[in-house]
Design a protein around this motif. Structure first.
Motif, PDB file in Angstrom:
ATOM      1  N   UNK A  60       0.823  -1.203   0.000  1.00  0.00           N
ATOM      2  CA  UNK A  60       0.000   0.000   0.000  1.00  0.00           C
ATOM      3  C   UNK A  60       0.862   1.259   0.000  1.00  0.00           C
ATOM      4  N   UNK A  61       1.922   1.232   0.783  1.00  0.00           N
ATOM      5  CA  UNK A  61       2.820   2.388   0.855  1.00  0.00           C
ATOM      6  C   UNK A  61       3.457   2.665  -0.500  1.00  0.00           C
ATOM      7  N   UNK A  62       3.926   1.604  -1.154  1.00  0.00           N
ATOM      8  CA  UNK A  62       4.571   1.766  -2.456  1.00  0.00           C
ATOM      9  C   UNK A  62       3.579   2.167  -3.541  1.00  0.00           C
ATOM     10  N   UNK A  63       2.327   1.744  -3.381  1.00  0.00           N
ATOM     11  CA  UNK A  63       1.296   2.095  -4.359  1.00  0.00           C
ATOM     12  C   UNK A  63       1.117   3.606  -4.480  1.00  0.00           C
ATOM     13  N   UNK A  64       1.355   4.322  -3.385  1.00  0.00           N
ATOM     14  CA  UNK A  64       1.158   5.770  -3.395  1.00  0.00           C
ATOM     15  C   UNK A  64       2.079   6.465  -4.390  1.00  0.00           C
ATOM     16  N   UNK A  65       3.220   5.838  -4.677  1.00  0.00           N
ATOM     17  CA  UNK A  65       4.185   6.412  -5.611  1.00  0.00           C
ATOM     18  C   UNK A  65       4.174   5.715  -6.969  1.00  0.00           C
ATOM     19  N   UNK A  66       3.424   4.635  -7.077  1.00  0.00           N
ATOM     20  CA  UNK A  66       3.476   3.807  -8.294  1.00  0.00           C
ATOM     21  C   UNK A  66       2.594   4.380  -9.411  1.00  0.00           C
ATOM     22  N   UNK A  67       3.096   4.253 -10.625  1.00  0.00           N
ATOM     23  CA  UNK A  67       2.332   4.638 -11.814  1.00  0.00           C
ATOM     24  C   UNK A  67       2.105   3.449 -12.743  1.00  0.00           C
ATOM     25  N   UNK A  68       3.022   2.467 -12.682  1.00  0.00           N
ATOM     26  CA  UNK A  68       2.948   1.302 -13.571  1.00  0.00           C
ATOM     27  C   UNK A  68       3.057   0.027 -12.742  1.00  0.00           C
ATOM     28  N   UNK A  69       2.140  -0.899 -12.952  1.00  0.00           N
ATOM     29  CA  UNK A  69       2.211  -2.204 -12.288  1.00  0.00           C
ATOM     30  C   UNK A  69       2.162  -3.300 -13.343  1.00  0.00           C
ATOM     31  N   UNK A  70       3.015  -4.273 -13.171  1.00  0.00           N
ATOM     32  CA  UNK A  70       3.037  -5.452 -14.033  1.00  0.00           C
ATOM     33  C   UNK A  70       2.526  -6.633 -13.223  1.00  0.00           C
ATOM     34  N   UNK A  71       1.517  -7.319 -13.737  1.00  0.00           N
ATOM     35  CA  UNK A  71       1.023  -8.552 -13.115  1.00  0.00           C
ATOM     36  C   UNK A  71       1.466  -9.717 -13.978  1.00  0.00           C
ATOM     37  N   UNK A  72       2.156 -10.665 -13.375  1.00  0.00           N
ATOM     38  CA  UNK A  72       2.599 -11.864 -14.081  1.00  0.00           C
ATOM     39  C   UNK A  72       1.536 -12.938 -13.870  1.00  0.00           C
TER      40      UNK A  72
ATOM     41  N   UNK B  98      10.289  -1.239 -16.568  1.00  0.00           N
ATOM     42  CA  UNK B  98       9.601   0.024 -16.329  1.00  0.00           C
ATOM     43  C   UNK B  98       8.595  -0.038 -15.183  1.00  0.00           C
ATOM     44  N   UNK B  99       8.205  -1.235 -14.766  1.00  0.00           N
ATOM     45  CA  UNK B  99       7.176  -1.366 -13.732  1.00  0.00           C
ATOM     46  C   UNK B  99       7.676  -0.850 -12.387  1.00  0.00           C
ATOM     47  N   UNK B 100       6.810  -0.123 -11.697  1.00  0.00           N
ATOM     48  CA  UNK B 100       7.130   0.329 -10.341  1.00  0.00           C
ATOM     49  C   UNK B 100       6.913  -0.793  -9.333  1.00  0.00           C
ATOM     50  N   UNK B 101       5.932  -1.648  -9.617  1.00  0.00           N
ATOM     51  CA  UNK B 101       5.652  -2.817  -8.782  1.00  0.00           C
ATOM     52  C   UNK B 101       5.317  -3.993  -9.682  1.00  0.00           C
ATOM     53  N   UNK B 102       5.643  -5.202  -9.217  1.00  0.00           N
ATOM     54  CA  UNK B 102       5.372  -6.410  -9.992  1.00  0.00           C
ATOM     55  C   UNK B 102       4.676  -7.421  -9.080  1.00  0.00           C
ATOM     56  N   UNK B 103       3.466  -7.811  -9.467  1.00  0.00           N
ATOM     57  CA  UNK B 103       2.721  -8.825  -8.720  1.00  0.00           C
ATOM     58  C   UNK B 103       2.899 -10.156  -9.443  1.00  0.00           C
ATOM     59  N   UNK B 104       3.517 -11.117  -8.774  1.00  0.00           N
ATOM     60  CA  UNK B 104       3.869 -12.405  -9.376  1.00  0.00           C
ATOM     61  C   UNK B 104       2.888 -13.464  -8.887  1.00  0.00           C
ATOM     62  N   UNK B 105       2.024 -13.939  -9.782  1.00  0.00           N
ATOM     63  CA  UNK B 105       0.990 -14.887  -9.417  1.00  0.00           C
ATOM     64  C   UNK B 105       1.499 -16.330  -9.508  1.00  0.00           C
ATOM     65  N   UNK B 106       1.188 -17.132  -8.485  1.00  0.00           N
ATOM     66  CA  UNK B 106       1.375 -18.574  -8.581  1.00  0.00           C
ATOM     67  C   UNK B 106       2.749 -19.099  -8.229  1.00  0.00           C
ATOM     68  N   UNK B 107       2.795 -20.436  -8.096  1.00  0.00           N
ATOM     69  CA  UNK B 107       4.030 -21.103  -7.646  1.00  0.00           C
ATOM     70  C   UNK B 107       5.166 -20.990  -8.647  1.00  0.00           C
ATOM     71  N   UNK B 108       4.878 -21.175  -9.937  1.00  0.00           N
ATOM     72  CA  UNK B 108       5.957 -21.192 -10.919  1.00  0.00           C
ATOM     73  C   UNK B 108       6.659 -19.841 -10.991  1.00  0.00           C
ATOM     74  N   UNK B 109       5.890 -18.751 -10.870  1.00  0.00           N
ATOM     75  CA  UNK B 109       6.518 -17.430 -10.836  1.00  0.00           C
ATOM     76  C   UNK B 109       7.339 -17.259  -9.564  1.00  0.00           C
TER      77      UNK B 109
END
Length: 285
Positions: free
Chosen positions: A143-155, A233-244
């Motif tokens: 949540x703290x990092x989201x305040x500064x984030x503009x780009x998020x990558x979801x894997x 370029x992503x400010x945050x990366x959400x990595x879904x699942x075991x393989x990631x």
């Protein structure tokens, strides 16, 4: 995350679950299993489970003469998930913390793993996600990092699950964040591809790209330039699942942009995460 000896039975289990998607005879299945076994001594003991699994599963698909044995099963899981979306959207709308609720729903969908789990209960997983907290929880730092984030990558991870990820992408977009969602370049197990993204409407919610790779998880050395640019370029990366998790956990120790969102569906991953088998996590490495 490196392989251990207990990964070997999992390669065989994934092979059997793949063969179960076909209508070939048991004798033909046995022959394909026998033809994959000589690969095992060649697998990299310093590699990740995701990389080694991919090598075995690609051989299985080659021997089957079928690039996507899970194609029909993936369509069915997408349809199942889409039927649940209206009620899940309502849950998010009524929640005091819509983003946390969307993360829980996204991780509930992680139960749809046809490589590891032959049978799964999506609705039961959703109920459990509503009732329980993450066993490891770095939501406050996110949540703290989201305040500064503009780009998020979801894997992305699996078909079906990708429909629930759409709700997460929607919540992030409502916060004014640009979301890019990455899918697999080619079919492997029941992992989500561009076809699945289009099926569940993810392409209408976020920018969707292929990672350009043939591997389970995210093996950066095998990914496309387009994906690597999005990753950089992503400010945050959400990595879904075991393989990631398996393929990026080591990088996460240095890269504090990486958050892992998954259920621990095997004992080795659970032990590595320091949680119990089946528990949900949303954590930095």
């Amino acid at each position: 995350m490196n392989v251990v000896l207990d990964c070997i039975p999992c390669y065989i289990k994934q092979t059997i679950n793949t063969l179960a998607q076909t209508d070939i005879s048991e004798d033909e299945m046995r022959e394909i299993i026998h033809q994959t076994l000589p690969l095992f001594p060649q697998l990299d003991p310093q590699g990740t489970p995701a990389e080694n699994s991919t090598i075995v599963l690609r051989k299985v698909n080659e021997l089957l003469g079928n690039k996507d044995p899970f194609h029909e099963a993936k369509k069915e899981s997408n349809e199942l998930a889409l039927k649940l979306l209206p009620q899940l959207k309502e849950r998010i709308k009524q929640s005091s913390d819509p983003l946390m609720m969307s993360l829980k729903i996204a991780v509930a969908g992680n139960i749809i793993d046809m490589g590891i789990l032959k049978d799964f209960d999506v609705e039961g997983s959703i109920r459990e996600a509503m009732e329980k907290n993450f066993a490891r929880d770095d939501y406050s730092s996110f949540q703290t990092k989201l305040k500064e984030a503009k780009e998020i990558l979801i894997l992305g991870d699996n078909s079906g699950e990708i429909a629930f990820d759409r709700l997460l992408a929607e919540q992030l977009s409502e916060l004014g964040i640009r979301v890019t969602y990455a899918v697999k370049d080619q079919p492997i197990l029941n992992d989500a591809t561009m076809e699945d993204a289009e099926h569940v409407g993810m392409t209408e919610q976020a920018r969707v790209i292929s990672n350009g790779s043939i591997f389970l998880g995210t093996v950066l050395k095998d990914c496309s330039d387009e994906f690597l640019q999005a990753y950089k370029m992503a400010d945050l990366i959400v990595c879904k699942g075991q393989a990631n998790y398996e393929s990026l956990e080591a990088l996460g120790k240095e890269d504090q942009r990486l958050y892992f969102l998954l259920r621990a569906k095997c004992e080795i991953v659970a032990e590595n995460l320091g949680v119990q088998l089946g528990e949900m996590v949303f954590c930095l490495s």
